[in-house]
Design a protein around this motif. Structure first.
Motif, mmCIF file in Angstrom:
data_model
loop_
_atom_site.group_PDB
_atom_site.id
_atom_site.type_symbol
_atom_site.label_atom_id
_atom_site.label_comp_id
_atom_site.label_asym_id
_atom_site.label_seq_id
_atom_site.Cartn_x
_atom_site.Cartn_y
_atom_site.Cartn_z
ATOM 1 N N MET A 140 81.291 105.031 -6.352
ATOM 2 C CA MET A 140 80.417 105.283 -7.587
ATOM 3 C C MET A 140 81.178 106.419 -8.366
ATOM 4 N N ILE A 141 81.119 106.890 -9.570
ATOM 5 C CA ILE A 141 81.939 107.863 -10.365
ATOM 6 C C ILE A 141 80.953 108.851 -10.679
ATOM 7 N N THR A 142 81.212 110.030 -10.297
ATOM 8 C CA THR A 142 80.449 111.448 -10.532
ATOM 9 C C THR A 142 81.078 112.484 -11.008
ATOM 10 N N ASP A 143 82.587 112.618 -10.989
ATOM 11 C CA ASP A 143 83.333 113.605 -11.563
ATOM 12 C C ASP A 143 83.823 113.414 -13.071
ATOM 13 N N PHE A 144 83.229 114.168 -13.706
ATOM 14 C CA PHE A 144 83.735 114.308 -15.472
ATOM 15 C C PHE A 144 84.075 115.882 -15.715
ATOM 16 N N GLN A 199 65.861 105.154 -27.025
ATOM 17 C CA GLN A 199 67.322 105.914 -26.791
ATOM 18 C C GLN A 199 67.059 106.364 -25.489
ATOM 19 N N GLU A 200 66.039 106.590 -24.752
ATOM 20 C CA GLU A 200 65.866 107.220 -23.431
ATOM 21 C C GLU A 200 66.483 106.279 -22.697
ATOM 22 N N PHE A 201 65.828 104.957 -22.696
ATOM 23 C CA PHE A 201 66.080 104.024 -21.743
ATOM 24 C C PHE A 201 67.595 103.422 -21.872
ATOM 25 N N ARG A 202 67.998 103.451 -23.391
ATOM 26 C CA ARG A 202 69.581 103.141 -23.601
ATOM 27 C C ARG A 202 70.319 103.910 -22.684
ATOM 28 N N THR A 203 70.043 105.357 -22.900
ATOM 29 C CA THR A 203 70.909 106.311 -22.319
ATOM 30 C C THR A 203 70.845 106.170 -20.766
ATOM 31 N N LEU A 204 69.926 105.915 -20.210
ATOM 32 C CA LEU A 204 69.668 105.562 -18.913
ATOM 33 C C LEU A 204 70.639 104.204 -18.243
ATOM 34 N N PHE A 205 70.571 103.389 -19.051
ATOM 35 C CA PHE A 205 71.614 102.191 -18.740
ATOM 36 C C PHE A 205 72.714 102.415 -18.785
ATOM 37 N N LEU A 206 73.190 103.427 -19.797
ATOM 38 C CA LEU A 206 74.678 103.777 -20.076
ATOM 39 C C LEU A 206 75.021 104.768 -18.927
ATOM 40 N N GLN A 207 74.132 105.515 -18.611
ATOM 41 C CA GLN A 207 74.370 106.649 -17.258
ATOM 42 C C GLN A 207 74.971 105.737 -16.130
ATOM 43 N N GLU A 208 73.985 104.743 -15.827
ATOM 44 C CA GLU A 208 74.296 103.967 -14.503
ATOM 45 C C GLU A 208 75.552 103.089 -14.718
ATOM 46 N N LEU A 209 75.866 102.497 -15.933
ATOM 47 C CA LEU A 209 77.062 102.035 -16.031
ATOM 48 C C LEU A 209 78.173 102.657 -15.942
ATOM 49 N N LEU A 210 78.319 103.857 -16.318
ATOM 50 C CA LEU A 210 79.341 104.716 -16.290
ATOM 51 C C LEU A 210 79.551 105.087 -15.015
ATOM 52 N N ARG A 211 78.517 105.235 -14.141
ATOM 53 C CA ARG A 211 78.632 105.577 -12.531
ATOM 54 C C ARG A 211 79.279 104.477 -11.823
ATOM 55 N N GLN A 212 79.304 103.240 -12.420
ATOM 56 C CA GLN A 212 79.976 101.931 -11.806
ATOM 57 C C GLN A 212 81.117 101.701 -12.366
ATOM 58 N N GLY A 213 81.629 102.543 -13.400
ATOM 59 C CA GLY A 213 82.869 102.193 -13.739
ATOM 60 C C GLY A 213 82.738 101.296 -15.058
ATOM 61 N N VAL A 214 81.841 101.449 -15.806
ATOM 62 C CA VAL A 214 81.801 100.516 -17.145
ATOM 63 C C VAL A 214 81.672 101.552 -18.323
#
Length: 444
Positions: free
Chosen positions: A1-5, A362-377
């Motif tokens: 999981m990606i956590t460091d930005f 937008q809140e649920f969109r952001t949640l989906f984007l957040q979790e995709l980023l953590r998985q490298g997408v």
């Protein structure tokens, strides 16, 4: 999981100090990504990119949909390298300009002439200027679609209209011929500007033919914006797919696989008004220092060759179909297929994020984007490229499995509270940037 930005956050903060908005395109802004999770990139290869923290992502919507062959696509890179080694910009035309024009017009048989530029806004604004000169009319009818130009005639109709005087631009809805006829019959319209299709809107049977007939009846020029459809729907754009020829068409994005090049094309009788072989009053059409620079033209010619000898459109569509099938199986298993949904052409997939009441969120969109980023997408969409392999699609499907499970938890509890870290994303074109304090409070 990606956590460091951490490094990306530091670079982004410095960008805000030096560049208004912290990016050179509003769609690339940090406000379009979860807070503190906006990667600042250092390289890309194929459909994978690496940020300055060393994180690797599978990227979608690459280059705002301009990179269809993949980052660092070797034939394009080699063609550009060879071209610029012999000089980039000259005081007279080069033979490359002739070759590129011949390549373009062979792809778009409905066009007689073409003029190259560097960005899509220049091309669309030149089309509007030309249409106004041809018809001796001022008002422009613009389809109610997302974006056409950074220039006044269009941006004056958006929420970011500060500094722009009132514009003679009217809007009409897509796929509604009576509404368009009402616009054309009620005003002297210079041109109709529209995308023939979008990711979410395929033309109903007979619609584009009807648009063409209405424009002819009312003496209005028809302008197709092929920025996205060109080289994604087909090499010859939407007009090739649907068989309707506009008077003028505007091109960019994928025609250079990320290199800056755009084009205005159309009927000779109109484009010659910006040339030297007319007795009529001349139009200042397009006159750019960098429009014919050799790098962009070489990139375009290499792209044309790739589309002639391989099947990028087929690969994009196959990747999109495989991705859609995988994600829809996951959302069906979780029972959230009516809240987290995919829509659009296989090569141009978008995701719709709805809250427990079925409203766009937008809140649920952001949640989906957040979790995709953590998985490298990384991506604001699932718009594919020809570089997306089965491995990349499998990676994305597994990332969506994780993200969809978190999404289901948010739906069950009725809120993203406790799951979303930071403020939600915001519309890119908006009148006011929310104060930092407010952004923090929204997240709470």
């Amino acid at each position: 999981m990606i956590t460091d930005f951490g490094r990306s956050a530091g670079v982004q903060a410095r960008l805000h100090d030096l560049v208004p908005g912290g990016a050179h395109t509003y769609a690339r802004g940090a406000d379009q990504y979860p807070e503190h999770m906006a990667p600042v990139l250092v390289r890309g290869q194929g459909c994978r990119v690496t940020d300055c923290d060393g994180n690797e992502f599978v990227e979608y919507g690459m280059g705002l949909r301009s990179v269809t062959l993949g980052h660092g696509y070797r034939p394009v890179v080699d063609a550009v390298t060879a071209a610029v080694a012999d000089g980039v910009s000259f005081s007279r035309p080069t033979v490359t300009e002739l070759a590129a024009a011949e390549d373009f017009l062979a792809l778009v048989p409905g066009a007689d002439m073409v003029k190259f530029a560097k960005n899509g806004s220049d091309a669309t604004t030149a089309a509007v200027r030309l249409a106004r000169a041809v018809t001796d009319r001022i008002t422009v009818a613009v389809c109610a679609q997302p974006f056409f130009s950074v220039d006044d005639w269009f941006i004056g109709t958006t929420a970011m209209s500060a500094g722009i005087p009132p514009q003679p631009t009217v809007s009409f809805p897509y796929s509604d011929l009576p509404a368009l006829e009402q616009v054309l019959a009620g005003r002297e319209i210079a041109c109709v500007v529209m995308e023939a299709a979008t990711a979410l809107q395929e033309p109903p049977p007979g619609y584009l033919t009807g648009v063409r007939e209405l424009c002819d009846r009312y003496g209005t020029l028809l302008v197709f914006d092929e920025m996205i459809t060109g080289f994604r729907w087909a090499a010859g754009g939407a007009q090739q797919v649907y068989g309707v020829v506009p008077d003028l068409s505007c091109w960019g994005k994928a025609m250079g696989n990320g290199f800056p090049i755009a084009a205005l094309a159309g009927r000779r009788e109109y484009l010659e008004l910006g040339g030297l072989r007319t007795d009529a009053a001349r139009v200042f059409l397009l006159s750019t220092t960098h429009g014919p620079e050799t790098g962009g033209l070489a990139a375009f010619r290499a792209v044309v060759h790739a589309y002639a000898t391989t099947d990028p459109v087929g690969r994009m569509e196959a990747a999109g179909r495989r991705l859609r099938t995988g994600i829809e199986e996951i959302t069906a298993e979780l029972g959230i297929g009516d809240r987290l949904c995919l829509a659009g052409r296989p090569s141009c997939l978008l995701f719709r994020t709805l809250d427990p009441d079925g409203n766009p969120s937008q809140e649920f969109r952001t949640l989906f984007l957040q979790e995709l980023l953590r998985q490298g997408v990384l991506g604001q969409s699932f718009v594919t490229s020809a570089a997306h392999t089965d491995r990349d699609i499998d990676h994305t499907i597994e990332a969506c499995r994780h993200a969809a499970a978190v999404y289901r938890r948010a739906l069950d509890q009725g809120t993203v509270t406790g799951l979303l870290e930071g403020r939600p994303v915001a519309p890119a074109l908006r009148a006011h940037a929310a104060p930092r304090r407010l952004l923090t409070e929204v997240a709470r």
